[in-house]
Design an enzyme around this catalytic site. Structure first.
Site, PDB file in Angstrom:
ATOM      1  N   GLY A 266       1.028  -0.933  -0.302  1.00 16.85           N
ATOM      2  CA  GLY A 266      -0.410  -0.406   0.376  1.00 16.85           C
ATOM      3  C   GLY A 266       0.837   1.153  -0.088  1.00 16.85           C
ATOM      4  O   GLY A 266       1.530   1.536   0.171  1.00 16.85           O
TER       5      GLY A 266
ATOM      6  N   CYS B 143       5.432  -6.324   1.696  1.00 18.88           N
ATOM      7  CA  CYS B 143       5.768  -4.973   1.202  1.00 18.88           C
ATOM      8  C   CYS B 143       4.970  -4.063   2.957  1.00 18.88           C
ATOM      9  O   CYS B 143       5.886  -4.136   4.204  1.00 18.88           O
ATOM     10  CB  CYS B 143       5.877  -4.021   0.325  1.00 18.88           C
ATOM     11  SG  CYS B 143       6.402  -2.673  -0.192  1.00 18.88           S
ATOM     12  N   TYR B 144       3.651  -3.078   2.724  1.00 16.89           N
ATOM     13  CA  TYR B 144       2.981  -2.487   3.321  1.00 16.89           C
ATOM     14  C   TYR B 144       2.641  -3.402   5.174  1.00 16.89           C
ATOM     15  O   TYR B 144       2.894  -3.193   5.949  1.00 16.89           O
ATOM     16  CB  TYR B 144       1.842  -1.540   3.129  1.00 16.89           C
ATOM     17  CG  TYR B 144       1.038  -0.649   3.992  1.00 16.89           C
ATOM     18  CD1 TYR B 144       1.973   0.309   4.691  1.00 16.89           C
ATOM     19  CD2 TYR B 144       0.371  -1.130   4.662  1.00 16.89           C
ATOM     20  CE1 TYR B 144       1.503   0.993   5.810  1.00 16.89           C
ATOM     21  CE2 TYR B 144      -0.217  -0.695   5.780  1.00 16.89           C
ATOM     22  CZ  TYR B 144      -0.198   0.583   6.142  1.00 16.89           C
ATOM     23  OH  TYR B 144      -0.689   1.239   6.842  1.00 16.89           O
TER      24      TYR B 144
ATOM     25  N   HIS C 214       8.122  -8.550  -3.115  1.00 17.56           N
ATOM     26  CA  HIS C 214       7.108  -8.121  -3.753  1.00 17.56           C
ATOM     27  C   HIS C 214       7.557  -9.750  -4.651  1.00 17.56           C
ATOM     28  O   HIS C 214       7.945  -9.919  -5.630  1.00 17.56           O
ATOM     29  CB  HIS C 214       6.792  -7.204  -5.088  1.00 17.56           C
ATOM     30  CG  HIS C 214       6.124  -6.069  -4.310  1.00 17.56           C
ATOM     31  ND1 HIS C 214       4.517  -5.857  -3.712  1.00 17.56           N
ATOM     32  CD2 HIS C 214       7.392  -5.446  -3.792  1.00 17.56           C
ATOM     33  CE1 HIS C 214       4.588  -4.962  -3.114  1.00 17.56           C
ATOM     34  NE2 HIS C 214       6.216  -4.179  -3.435  1.00 17.56           N
TER      35      HIS C 214
ATOM     36  N   GLU D  94       4.841 -11.958  -5.916  1.00 17.65           N
ATOM     37  CA  GLU D  94       4.090 -11.662  -6.593  1.00 17.65           C
ATOM     38  C   GLU D  94       4.376 -10.952  -8.101  1.00 17.65           C
ATOM     39  O   GLU D  94       4.099 -11.644  -8.719  1.00 17.65           O
ATOM     40  CB  GLU D  94       2.604 -11.403  -6.170  1.00 17.65           C
ATOM     41  CG  GLU D  94       2.848  -9.771  -6.209  1.00 17.65           C
ATOM     42  CD  GLU D  94       3.259  -8.855  -4.868  1.00 17.65           C
ATOM     43  OE1 GLU D  94       4.150  -9.489  -4.062  1.00 17.65           O
ATOM     44  OE2 GLU D  94       2.845  -8.119  -4.598  1.00 17.65           O
TER      45      GLU D  94
ATOM     46  N   SER E 178     -22.483  -9.169 -26.766  1.00 19.62           N
ATOM     47  CA  SER E 178     -21.660  -7.850 -26.891  1.00 19.62           C
ATOM     48  C   SER E 178     -20.672  -8.923 -28.151  1.00 19.62           C
ATOM     49  O   SER E 178     -20.489  -7.943 -29.124  1.00 19.62           O
ATOM     50  CB  SER E 178     -20.587  -7.400 -25.938  1.00 19.62           C
ATOM     51  OG  SER E 178     -20.068  -8.508 -25.841  1.00 19.62           O
ATOM     52  N   GLY E 179     -21.514 -10.192 -27.334  1.00 18.68           N
ATOM     53  CA  GLY E 179     -20.292 -11.306 -29.120  1.00 18.68           C
ATOM     54  C   GLY E 179     -18.824 -11.319 -28.177  1.00 18.68           C
ATOM     55  O   GLY E 179     -18.015 -11.986 -29.671  1.00 18.68           O
ATOM     56  N   GLY E 180     -18.640 -10.584 -27.885  1.00 19.19           N
ATOM     57  CA  GLY E 180     -17.249 -10.564 -27.172  1.00 19.19           C
ATOM     58  C   GLY E 180     -16.741 -12.317 -26.321  1.00 19.19           C
ATOM     59  O   GLY E 180     -17.697 -12.877 -26.201  1.00 19.19           O
ATOM     60  N   VAL E 181     -16.155 -11.988 -26.226  1.00 14.24           N
ATOM     61  CA  VAL E 181     -15.137 -13.876 -24.993  1.00 14.24           C
ATOM     62  C   VAL E 181     -16.504 -13.479 -23.713  1.00 14.24           C
ATOM     63  O   VAL E 181     -17.025 -14.324 -23.843  1.00 14.24           O
ATOM     64  CB  VAL E 181     -13.834 -13.601 -24.779  1.00 14.24           C
ATOM     65  CG1 VAL E 181     -13.877 -14.642 -24.556  1.00 14.24           C
ATOM     66  CG2 VAL E 181     -12.939 -12.647 -25.980  1.00 14.24           C
ATOM     67  N   ASP E 182     -16.520 -12.528 -22.631  1.00 10.10           N
ATOM     68  CA  ASP E 182     -17.022 -12.270 -21.115  1.00 10.10           C
ATOM     69  C   ASP E 182     -18.128 -13.040 -22.001  1.00 10.10           C
ATOM     70  O   ASP E 182     -18.671 -13.934 -21.160  1.00 10.10           O
ATOM     71  CB  ASP E 182     -17.101 -11.095 -20.628  1.00 10.10           C
ATOM     72  CG  ASP E 182     -15.091 -10.782 -20.797  1.00 10.10           C
ATOM     73  OD1 ASP E 182     -14.408 -11.792 -21.390  1.00 10.10           O
ATOM     74  OD2 ASP E 182     -14.879  -9.632 -20.156  1.00 10.10           O
ATOM     75  N   SER E 183     -19.190 -11.925 -22.489  1.00  7.01           N
ATOM     76  CA  SER E 183     -20.869 -12.391 -22.378  1.00  7.01           C
ATOM     77  C   SER E 183     -20.634 -13.418 -23.287  1.00  7.01           C
ATOM     78  O   SER E 183     -21.866 -14.476 -22.966  1.00  7.01           O
ATOM     79  CB  SER E 183     -21.947 -11.402 -22.989  1.00  7.01           C
ATOM     80  OG  SER E 183     -21.218 -11.273 -24.865  1.00  7.01           O
ATOM     81  N   SER E 184     -20.133 -14.178 -24.101  1.00  9.82           N
ATOM     82  CA  SER E 184     -20.493 -15.573 -25.136  1.00  9.82           C
ATOM     83  C   SER E 184     -20.255 -16.427 -24.252  1.00  9.82           C
ATOM     84  O   SER E 184     -20.325 -17.551 -23.829  1.00  9.82           O
ATOM     85  CB  SER E 184     -19.111 -15.334 -26.293  1.00  9.82           C
ATOM     86  OG  SER E 184     -19.396 -14.174 -27.029  1.00  9.82           O
TER      87      SER E 184
ATOM     88  N   LYS F 102      -9.375 -12.497 -17.120  1.00 12.04           N
ATOM     89  CA  LYS F 102      -9.460 -12.536 -18.553  1.00 12.04           C
ATOM     90  C   LYS F 102      -9.336 -14.311 -19.026  1.00 12.04           C
ATOM     91  O   LYS F 102     -10.232 -14.651 -19.967  1.00 12.04           O
ATOM     92  CB  LYS F 102      -8.910 -12.082 -19.230  1.00 12.04           C
ATOM     93  CG  LYS F 102      -9.419 -11.783 -20.653  1.00 12.04           C
ATOM     94  CD  LYS F 102     -10.680 -11.084 -21.007  1.00 12.04           C
ATOM     95  CE  LYS F 102     -10.813 -10.713 -22.376  1.00 12.04           C
ATOM     96  NZ  LYS F 102     -12.690  -9.940 -22.057  1.00 12.04           N
TER      97      LYS F 102
END
Ligand code: XMP
Length: 500
Positions: A51, A78-79, A162, A164, A215-221, A358
């Protein structure tokens, strides 16, 4: 699950990614989460993020010391590392020499480390000057006397660096060692996710009817595939063509979903959206208007269909995070999150992908049997070309951008280059050029192509100059009102992928 407590650091999502990559489920929550709720969640381990604050600052985020008494292993980063020291009776001071970037760390015997000396990513101006009682120092650097500390009896661990971040050599391994200490369950797979989500959607929705914003995109499909497996014909997918799609895209989406085993409706609402967006140039306002209009169109469609109980959306985890759930700054309110109107005329909104990144969504799509073409599609933002036309939007500008973007994508495909995302932006800038024997005063078009896996950070795609030259030549010759092409060479951060 592993609980990541968010103190507003810039790498918080990366921590969640790294944990999930190991096959362990994890969620990011604000550090203010009450102990009572933590006990209800019963995480196998807790990670404190970094942070921007100093633990001694007046308004520094903190939490109750009780968290260390729950018998749950904790890793402070870290923080989070300094906070652990501070809360348990250690001391934190300001570094004489701040450390930022790749730093050599000397490791000693520890539950977490299996190396002697290696590079780690540092980013701090405070350091632990005295460790709490019961802890031992497990790593140092030239300028940092406590680069890591641990109390293995109480299963409390802390790293000033870090783990990560990819630059930290063996960082994923350090996280894996912590997960082992937590006895975490390595059962986070998309196969499991698909099955449990389909079951829980079935249970929740019952005989109810769902309207999905497609929307035809990956997510909504992928959301459509998941819901169609759960409830079949009780799902209706509504594709709102807001007139801000890429060239021919509306027809392509209709074609792709014609054979999908769901009810599919296309609503042509281009004029309606353009009317609402007239003379609006502020990006956040554009997003809000589009978000609101989307919902209104859905409400209207749902009334035509009859009773619809739920509205479904393909919102994914980064949309939620970047819209500002924790203390991290709001970067952009993605239209399907921040843009939601206060009053939505549905029983509930269902977002079956809201906890997925994603690449997890793509993996889930493959698991559900969606075609590779659909699953590996580059993302396209919900507000469409509205946020790639800088300044106010007109039909003429939309057409210019559609033609230009089409040529750019066509040439990239021909060359076999595959950036994670690439598109054209119609800047609001015009400049003088010469064409034939005449003066022109036309738009500058910007090209953007980036490589990324999680869309939270991105590097530029190094398109060869001859390819850029060819694209540039086609664009100025074939698209009217464009006389200058520039290539965007900024990474994310500090830029974002989209221009608005
Ligand atoms: P930025 O520009 O934030 O983009 O670096 C990260 C990813 O998110 C997409 N994006 C959006 N998607 N609604 C969406 O559905 C939005 O308002 C929006 N803004 C950005 C962007 O295309 C990229 O893939």
């Amino acid at each position: 699950m592993i609980l990541v407590l968010d103190f507003g650091g810039q790498y918080n999502q990366l921590i969640a990614r790294r944990v999930r990559e190991q096959g362990v489920y994890c969620e990011v929550k604000n550090y203010r989460l009450p102990i009572k709720e933590i006990l209800e969640i019963a995480p196998e381990g807790i990670i404190f993020t970094g942070g921007p604050n100093s633990v001694y600052a007046g308004n520094a985020p903190t939490l109750s010391k009780e968290i260390f008494e729950l018998g749950i292993p904790v890793l402070g980063i870290c923080y989070g590392c300094q906070l652990m020291a501070n809360l348990l009776g250690g001391e934190v001071a300001t570094c004489e020499i701040s450390e930022y970037g790749n730093t050599t760390v000397n490791y000693s015997q520890s539950d977490l480390f299996e190396q002697n000396k290696n590079i780690a990513w540092m980013s701090h101006t405070d350091y632990i000057s005295k460790i709490p009682q019961g802890f031992k120092i497990t790593a140092i650097t030239e300028n940092c006397p406590v680069a890591a500390m641990e109390n293995s009896e109480r299963k409390l661990y802390a790293t000033q660096f870090h783990p990560e971040v990819n630059h930290t050599v063996n960082g994923s391994h350090i996280i894996k060692r912590f997960l082992d200490i937590c006895n975490a369950k390595y059962d986070w797979t998309m196969e499991n996710y698909a099955q449990t989500t389909i079951n829980s959607l079935r249970e929740k929705i019952g005989d109810g009817r769902v309207l999905l914003a497609l929307s035809g995109g990956v997510d909504s499909s992928v959301a459509a595939a998941l819901l169609s497996k759960a409830i079949g014909k009780n799902l209706t997918c509504v594709f709102v063509d807001h007139g801000l799609m890429r060239k021919n895209e509306g027809d392509e989406i209709e074609e792709a979903f014609k054979n999908f085993p769901v009810n599919f409706i296309r609503v042509n609402a281009g004029e309606r959206f353009l009317g609402k967006l007239a003379a609006i140039s502020d990006p956040e306002e554009k997003r809000k208007i589009i978000g609101e209009e989307f919902i209104r169109v859905f409400e209207e469609e749902s009334k035509k269909i009859g009773t619809v109980d739920y509205l479904a959306q393909g919102t994914i985890y980064p949309d939620i995070i970047e819209s500002g759930t924790g203390d991290a700054a709001v970067i952009k309110s993605h239209h399907n999150v921040g843009g939601l109107p206060d009053c939505v005329d549905f029983k509930e909104i269902i977002e079956p992908l809201r906890l997925l990144f994603k690449d997890e969504v793509r993996a889930l799509g493959r698991e559900l049997g969606l075609s590779e073409v659909l699953v590996s599609r580059q993302p396209f933002p919900g507000p469409g070309l509205a946020i790639r036309i800088i300044g106010d939007i007109t039909q003429e500008k939309i057409s210019i951008l559609q033609d230009a973007d089409f040529i750019f994508r066509e040439e990239i495909a021909k060359e076999g280059i595959s950036p994670s995302q690439y598109f054209a932006v119609l800047t609001n800038m015009r400049s003088v050029g010469v064409m034939g024997d005449g003066r022109t005063y036309d738009y500058t078009l910007a090209l953007r192509a980036v490589n990324t896996t999680d869309f939270m950070t991105a590097t530029i795609t190094k398109i060869p100059y001859p390819v850029l030259e060819k694209i540039s030549s086609r664009l100025v010759n074939e698209v009217k009102q464009i006389n200058r092409i520039v290539y965007d060479i900024t990474t994310k951060p500090p830029s974002t992928i989209e221009w608005e």
